[in-house]
Each structure stands twice: as C-alpha cells, then as structure tokens.
Design a protein around this motif. Sequence first.
Motif, PDB file in Angstrom:
ATOM      1  N   GLN A  63       0.818  -1.212   0.000  1.00 23.91           N
ATOM      2  CA  GLN A  63       0.000   0.000   0.000  1.00 23.91           C
ATOM      3  C   GLN A  63       0.853   1.264   0.000  1.00 23.91           C
ATOM      4  OE1 GLN A  63      -3.253   0.185  -0.416  1.00 23.91           O
ATOM      5  NE2 GLN A  63      -3.379   2.389  -0.213  1.00 23.91           N
ATOM      6  N   MET A  64       1.913   1.264   0.780  1.00 23.50           N
ATOM      7  CA  MET A  64       2.779   2.439   0.842  1.00 23.50           C
ATOM      8  C   MET A  64       3.615   2.573  -0.424  1.00 23.50           C
ATOM      9  SD  MET A  64       2.093   4.028   3.594  1.00 23.50           S
ATOM     10  CE  MET A  64       0.412   3.455   3.766  1.00 23.50           C
ATOM     11  N   THR A  65       4.035   1.448  -0.993  1.00 22.46           N
ATOM     12  CA  THR A  65       4.838   1.476  -2.212  1.00 22.46           C
ATOM     13  C   THR A  65       4.018   1.979  -3.390  1.00 22.46           C
ATOM     14  OG1 THR A  65       6.261  -0.306  -1.422  1.00 22.46           O
ATOM     15  CG2 THR A  65       6.169   0.029  -3.817  1.00 22.46           C
ATOM     16  N   GLN A  66       2.758   1.576  -3.469  1.00 15.12           N
ATOM     17  CA  GLN A  66       1.939   1.899  -4.629  1.00 15.12           C
ATOM     18  C   GLN A  66       1.188   3.217  -4.514  1.00 15.12           C
ATOM     19  OE1 GLN A  66      -0.410  -1.696  -4.739  1.00 15.12           O
ATOM     20  NE2 GLN A  66       0.814  -2.497  -6.421  1.00 15.12           N
ATOM     21  N   ASP A  81       6.587   7.730  11.352  1.00 19.02           N
ATOM     22  CA  ASP A  81       7.760   8.601  11.365  1.00 19.02           C
ATOM     23  C   ASP A  81       8.477   8.577  10.027  1.00 19.02           C
ATOM     24  OD1 ASP A  81       7.753   9.477  14.212  1.00 19.02           O
ATOM     25  OD2 ASP A  81       7.814   7.305  14.500  1.00 19.02           O
ATOM     26  N   VAL A  82       8.396   7.446   9.367  1.00 17.36           N
ATOM     27  CA  VAL A  82       9.031   7.280   8.061  1.00 17.36           C
ATOM     28  C   VAL A  82       8.288   6.146   7.354  1.00 17.36           C
ATOM     29  CG1 VAL A  82      10.806   5.639   8.812  1.00 17.36           C
ATOM     30  CG2 VAL A  82      11.297   7.155   6.912  1.00 17.36           C
ATOM     31  N   VAL A  83       8.281   6.194   6.021  1.00 19.79           N
ATOM     32  CA  VAL A  83       7.627   5.174   5.210  1.00 19.79           C
ATOM     33  C   VAL A  83       8.669   4.539   4.311  1.00 19.79           C
ATOM     34  CG1 VAL A  83       5.973   4.793   3.341  1.00 19.79           C
ATOM     35  CG2 VAL A  83       5.353   6.269   5.247  1.00 19.79           C
ATOM     36  N   VAL A  84       8.675   3.203   4.281  1.00 25.03           N
ATOM     37  CA  VAL A  84       9.578   2.464   3.388  1.00 25.03           C
ATOM     38  C   VAL A  84       8.864   2.275   2.052  1.00 25.03           C
ATOM     39  CG1 VAL A  84      10.781   0.278   3.009  1.00 25.03           C
ATOM     40  CG2 VAL A  84      10.694   1.279   5.303  1.00 25.03           C
TER      41      VAL A  84
END
Length: 176
Positions: A63-66, A81-84
């Motif tokens: 979900q975060m990648t797309q 705090d941060v998203v990979v």
Amino acid sequence: NFFKLRKDIQDVYNIINVNIPKLIDNHIVLFTTYDSNLFFTIMCSIIMRQKKNSRVVIYGGPQMTQSENSRKLVLKLGLADVVVIGEGEEVLVNITKSYQENKPLSVKGTMSYDKNKDSFTIKQSSLLDINSLSCPDFSVFNFHVYLKRNLILPLYTSRACPYRSSFCNESNLVNT
C-alpha cells in the motif's frame, strides 16, 4: 448502516487496545500495509500515539509502495515517522542503524515529512540483487506445527509478476 459501522469500528478499537500493550516496550514498530489492513493499521498508530510513548513507527508494504497519497496521509498526520518504499530488507537495517546512532531515519528507500517546512522527501534506493541473497534459515521453525495448522513459511524466488496483466497491480510493486 451507520450503527453497524460504528459497532465495527468500536470492535476494531477494542481489539487494538487490548493488544497495544504488547507493542509498548518496542523502540521501533513496523507495519506492513495492504489496502485491506490500512484502516486497522491507522487505528493502531492513533492509539499508540495517544499513549505518548516515544517509539518509532514505520509503515511499508504494497500500500505504501503503490500509493503516494497513502504515504503522504500517514506521514502528514504523524501516524508514521518514516515510510519504506519498495523492498525493505536493507532499508530497515539502515533505519535501525540510524536510530541507534541517533541520526535522521530518512535513509535511502524511504519517504519522510518535515512538518516545519510542510514538505516531503523521498530518498530513492536501487533494487537488491536477489540472486546474491542467501536462502533464509528456517531451522528454528518447527515444521510439524506449521503443517498441522496449514500455515506457510514464505520464500519468494522472484520479484512481482512477469505477465503485467491489465487487471493485476502486482507488477506495479517494483520496477522490473
């Protein structure tokens, strides 16, 4: 129906609230997000943030990648705090090292948000050479328990899907 939705949300809240204490002692909490668990993950983050513990929350997964909008949402609301973005194996090691050294968590392969500047920063990373990775060591797992319960131990030997079907979003996970 509004009342059913309200009850469902209350049920989710209760499940999370009971299980959050298990996460409280961790310095870093990681969430793998899919469109199917994003709501649940957001609720977990909200409850953890209410507890005011100083843990680092990291989101990643498909979900975060797309979805750039999903990344911006969780970062701007302070839920993560941060998203990979993309593969997380090396990125998470580097985030952990930065955390231990008291350095910024925005390493290659992440997106972060600076609320003072109201700006997002993406630090691109290259894909891992999967042919250079060693096979995972599953020797500590009791396979009889997994077989008995029909559980799986995943082992991926390729990246995404090579077919790029119009109905499938799997090939969008990585730039292959």
